[in-house]
Design an enzyme around this catalytic site. Structure first.
Site, PDB file in Angstrom:
ATOM      1  N   HIS A  61       0.861  -1.184   0.000  1.00 15.10           N
ATOM      2  CA  HIS A  61       0.000   0.000   0.000  1.00 15.10           C
ATOM      3  C   HIS A  61       0.900   1.238   0.000  1.00 15.10           C
ATOM      4  O   HIS A  61       2.044   1.185   0.478  1.00 15.10           O
ATOM      5  CB  HIS A  61      -0.891   0.012   1.243  1.00 15.10           C
ATOM      6  CG  HIS A  61      -2.049  -0.952   1.159  1.00 15.10           C
ATOM      7  ND1 HIS A  61      -3.119  -0.916   2.030  1.00 15.10           N
ATOM      8  CD2 HIS A  61      -2.303  -1.964   0.282  1.00 15.10           C
ATOM      9  CE1 HIS A  61      -3.980  -1.873   1.701  1.00 15.10           C
ATOM     10  NE2 HIS A  61      -3.511  -2.528   0.657  1.00 15.10           N
ATOM     11  N   GLU A  63       0.990   3.866   1.817  1.00 16.91           N
ATOM     12  CA  GLU A  63       1.485   4.285   3.132  1.00 16.91           C
ATOM     13  C   GLU A  63       2.665   3.423   3.585  1.00 16.91           C
ATOM     14  O   GLU A  63       3.660   3.940   4.119  1.00 16.91           O
ATOM     15  CB  GLU A  63       0.385   4.167   4.198  1.00 16.91           C
ATOM     16  CG  GLU A  63      -0.871   4.976   3.937  1.00 16.91           C
ATOM     17  CD  GLU A  63      -1.958   4.161   3.243  1.00 16.91           C
ATOM     18  OE1 GLU A  63      -1.646   3.489   2.227  1.00 16.91           O
ATOM     19  OE2 GLU A  63      -3.104   4.207   3.709  1.00 16.91           O
ATOM     20  N   CYS A  91      -6.079   1.711   6.092  1.00 17.78           N
ATOM     21  CA  CYS A  91      -6.631   0.423   6.538  1.00 17.78           C
ATOM     22  C   CYS A  91      -5.932   0.006   7.842  1.00 17.78           C
ATOM     23  O   CYS A  91      -5.036   0.702   8.337  1.00 17.78           O
ATOM     24  CB  CYS A  91      -6.412  -0.637   5.460  1.00 17.78           C
ATOM     25  SG  CYS A  91      -4.671  -1.128   5.294  1.00 17.78           S
ATOM     26  N   CYS A  94      -2.076  -0.415   7.492  1.00 12.57           N
ATOM     27  CA  CYS A  94      -1.347   0.860   7.417  1.00 12.57           C
ATOM     28  C   CYS A  94      -1.460   1.646   8.723  1.00 12.57           C
ATOM     29  O   CYS A  94      -0.504   2.308   9.130  1.00 12.57           O
ATOM     30  CB  CYS A  94      -1.852   1.664   6.227  1.00 12.57           C
ATOM     31  SG  CYS A  94      -1.446   0.855   4.656  1.00 12.57           S
TER      32      CYS A  94
END
Lengths: 157, 157
Positions: A61, A63, A91, A94
């Site tokens: 992801h 992040e 999420c 993260c």
């Protein structure tokens, strides 16, 4: 949520950069999410977009990639005084990484009722097992990020 | 929790390997946690221990490293039919990654009331925002893993 200590321009510049990264992700077939980490002096320490499919990496992801990049560049697993700007509500994965990295503030654009873990689902930063919670500012430039995500998922259905 | 479909030997072999990795982590000054991923045919696809300090990477938990390794080796971000063995109850970050990787089963040793996110805190796999939950078996060889962690933190206080 409290009033952000940065000026609108200081907040919008990294969010615009994150939105550009999200658009790059979209052009590559990735879920359009971008993230930028800004250091205590205002300099951009790291920037990334989702690369899950490109890298065959379910953890890639925006992040996570930005946090790994910034920590690697600083040679320190703690990003003290640093702020994260991201186009989508983080999420659980993260949010956990944000906490471990000791990020100071998180600015995000679109809320994510389906997968977000900050204002939805586990609301991780409010859990007793979360040992560092950043200050969080949601809904920054939300319209642009939401349109980007809506268009992306519309083309895939 | 339901009865694990594997035999005790099939479960203990990868858990013992994960415990060995945890001991290696300890000898390197890392929090002693090890993880192993086993493929549908019973072969070991990936193994890793915590490397947060060594790699200056706050996301470098054993589970994240093993998931990235297995997905990279398979060339697929989804680890369908694969099982994770780990010496400590996964945190929120790792639980999120386990869900995204579509792991089939998770076997863990020690429970983690302070930072676990499976049987504690957010109980992530039970959240409506969690879109894939593995079958989970906790407390496997719990004594060995708990002693390792207790000794590690005792020496740091």
């Amino acid at each position: 949520m409290t009033k952000a200590p940065q000026t609108p321009t200081q907040i919008l510049r990294p969010i615009e950069l994150a939105l550009d990264l999200a658009r790059q992700a979209q052009s590559l077939g990735e879920v359009p999410v971008g993230a930028v980490i800004v250091g205590p002096d205002g300099s951009t320490l790291a920037s990334a977009h989702n690369r899950v499919i490109l890298d065959h990496d379910p953890t890639a992801h925006a992040e996570i990639l930005a946090i790994r990049q910034a920590a690697g560049n600083l040679g320190n697993e703690r990003l003290l005084g640093c702020d994260l700007y991201v186009t989508l509500e983080p999420c659980a994965m993260c949010a956990g990484a944000i906490s471990f990295a000791r990020l100071r503030r998180v600015y995000f654009a679109a809320y994510d009722p389906k997968g977000g873990a900050v204002d939805h689902g586990p609301r991780y930063f409010g859990q007793p097992t979360c040992h560092h919670a950043p200050d969080v500012y949601g809904g920054i430039a939300e319209g642009d990020a939401a349109i980007l995500l809506r268009d992306f998922f519309a083309t895939r259905r």
